[in-house]
Motif scaffolding. Sequence first.
Motif, short mmCIF file in Angstrom:
data_model
loop_
_atom_site.label_atom_id
_atom_site.label_comp_id
_atom_site.label_asym_id
_atom_site.label_seq_id
_atom_site.Cartn_x
_atom_site.Cartn_y
_atom_site.Cartn_z
N GLY A 282 0.79 -1.20 0.00
CA GLY A 282 0.00 0.00 0.00
C GLY A 282 0.83 1.26 0.00
N ARG A 283 2.12 1.19 0.22
CA ARG A 283 2.93 2.39 0.32
C ARG A 283 3.18 2.96 -1.06
NH1 ARG A 283 6.31 4.29 4.37
NH2 ARG A 283 7.96 5.63 3.62
N GLY A 284 2.78 4.23 -1.22
CA GLY A 284 2.94 4.84 -2.53
C GLY A 284 4.31 5.44 -2.70
N LYS A 285 4.52 5.96 -3.90
CA LYS A 285 5.79 6.61 -4.21
C LYS A 285 5.65 8.11 -4.05
CE LYS A 285 7.11 3.03 -7.52
NZ LYS A 285 8.45 2.53 -7.16
N LEU A 286 6.80 8.76 -4.06
CA LEU A 286 6.80 10.21 -3.89
C LEU A 286 6.76 10.93 -5.23
CD1 LEU A 286 9.71 10.43 -1.28
CD2 LEU A 286 7.27 10.67 -0.79
N ILE A 287 6.39 12.20 -5.17
CA ILE A 287 6.49 13.06 -6.33
C ILE A 287 7.63 14.03 -6.04
CG2 ILE A 287 5.34 14.80 -7.74
CD1 ILE A 287 2.66 13.54 -6.91
N ILE B 81 3.53 17.53 -1.35
CA ILE B 81 4.36 16.44 -1.88
C ILE B 81 5.71 16.32 -1.19
CG2 ILE B 81 3.35 16.74 -4.18
CD1 ILE B 81 6.23 17.91 -4.92
N GLU C 132 9.04 15.92 1.15
CA GLU C 132 9.55 15.05 2.20
C GLU C 132 10.92 15.57 2.60
OE1 GLU C 132 9.62 10.37 2.83
OE2 GLU C 132 11.37 11.07 1.73
N GLY D 157 7.98 8.30 -7.95
CA GLY D 157 7.17 7.87 -9.08
C GLY D 157 7.11 8.88 -10.20
N ILE D 158 7.10 10.16 -9.81
CA ILE D 158 7.00 11.22 -10.82
C ILE D 158 8.01 12.31 -10.47
CG2 ILE D 158 5.50 13.00 -11.82
CD1 ILE D 158 3.10 11.29 -11.16
N ILE E 23 9.04 4.53 -15.23
CA ILE E 23 9.03 4.99 -13.84
C ILE E 23 10.46 5.34 -13.42
CG2 ILE E 23 8.45 4.36 -11.46
CD1 ILE E 23 6.55 2.24 -12.59
N ILE F 28 9.51 17.47 7.11
CA ILE F 28 8.26 17.42 6.33
C ILE F 28 7.97 15.97 5.98
CG2 ILE F 28 7.04 18.35 4.32
CD1 ILE F 28 9.38 20.31 3.94
N GLU F 29 6.71 15.62 6.13
CA GLU F 29 6.28 14.31 5.63
C GLU F 29 5.30 14.53 4.49
OE1 GLU F 29 6.49 11.53 9.58
OE2 GLU F 29 4.75 11.34 8.28
N PRO F 30 5.38 13.68 3.48
CA PRO F 30 4.49 13.90 2.33
C PRO F 30 3.04 13.59 2.70
CG PRO F 30 5.73 11.85 2.08
CD PRO F 30 6.25 12.50 3.31
N VAL G 68 0.81 13.45 0.12
CA VAL G 68 0.25 12.82 -1.07
C VAL G 68 1.29 11.87 -1.65
CG1 VAL G 68 0.97 14.71 -2.58
CG2 VAL G 68 -0.89 13.25 -3.27
N SER G 69 0.83 10.71 -2.05
CA SER G 69 1.74 9.74 -2.67
C SER G 69 1.13 9.31 -4.00
CB SER G 69 1.94 8.53 -1.75
OG SER G 69 0.72 7.90 -1.51
N VAL G 70 1.95 8.72 -4.84
CA VAL G 70 1.48 8.28 -6.14
C VAL G 70 1.71 6.77 -6.28
CG1 VAL G 70 3.66 8.88 -7.27
CG2 VAL G 70 1.58 8.71 -8.62
N HIS G 71 0.69 6.08 -6.76
CA HIS G 71 0.80 4.64 -6.98
C HIS G 71 0.99 4.38 -8.46
CE1 HIS G 71 -0.37 3.55 -2.87
NE2 HIS G 71 -1.14 4.60 -2.94
N PHE H 153 -0.73 5.83 -13.27
CA PHE H 153 -0.37 6.57 -12.06
C PHE H 153 -1.64 7.10 -11.41
CE2 PHE H 153 4.21 6.86 -12.47
CZ PHE H 153 4.44 6.70 -13.83
#
Lengths: 119, 222
Positions: A3-8, A25, A27, A62-63, A85, B66-68, B70-73, B84
Amino acid sequence: MAGRGKLIAVIGDEDTCTGFLLGGIGELNKNRKPNFLVVEKDTSIAEIEETFKSFLARSDIGIILINQFIAEMIRHAIDGHMQSIPAVLEIPSKEHPYDAAKDSILRRAKGMFCAEDFR
Amino acid sequence: MGVSELEDSSRLLDEKLLLFMDQLALLEEKRATLNSLIEQGWFSMSKARYSMGNKHVSALQYASEIEPLVSVHARTLDNGEVDFCTERVKQKCSNEAGKDARLIEDIGPQEEGVRRRIKPKKDITEKDAREEASSEKVPEVTPVRKGDQNPQQDPLKWFGILVPQSLKQAQSSFKQVIELSAEIATLQTAVLNTRQELKHSMKDKHILQEEASAAQLDKEAD
């Protein structure tokens, strides 16, 4: 983990980075490098290219969003990125509007057609 | 048989070409929307900067941690395209409010009256100790709770407690930009994938054409 997504990630001028960080967005913590780079007048091309390549090497991005005028500085590095990717998106900046003719993706998509292809 | 294969190949090529053109048109449309939203966001930020001051809407205000939000799958499909989609983390508003309440309650010394000090006990009487406690500004009072920044807090809070509406509008614009970016990234991979398929279909068609013309020549020779 599934479930862990990627960052932008974002490489842009101050206004661009501030805007996207406002969007949530960003981090930044002690353990990991930030997923954004604020490009200023004195930021070297080498630093921009190194940051771009480090983003490409990270498996958690991811982006990558990059101002097009900054992308022009490291065009060779962007053109060399063939993987899906992370996806690289060129965006306008305040002083440099978006030009589709310069976009790496669109040039790859459009530029290879010739008259024979349509016979 | 060769002719029908050639016709099928041509038909497939036409379909792929139309799909490619449609994808390019859609990409262009989404790009225009993205660029427009980004410009809107900058305009709102400029308005906020005008009311708050230049340095109050800048990189100087970024939090140290900072913690994100929003994340992208990224999901790779069977045909090689990548899909995406963004996911926004729900911020813990109620907990923060609770923490803030506790913070407010805990401001000031926890203990009233005499505090323990590491001093020789013989020379100081109890009265002296109380006087010292009341008159001195104690540097070691409570554990510091200077509004410990929650890394997951709303980035708007970096710029102050009361921010102008224009800054909120800027945030809203950029949130939309982020969602649209994922759609554009998906479209880009689709465009490139279709382009590759077109290339392969073109090669297949040329091979079939050559076979068909060779077969035609053989028939004529006979």
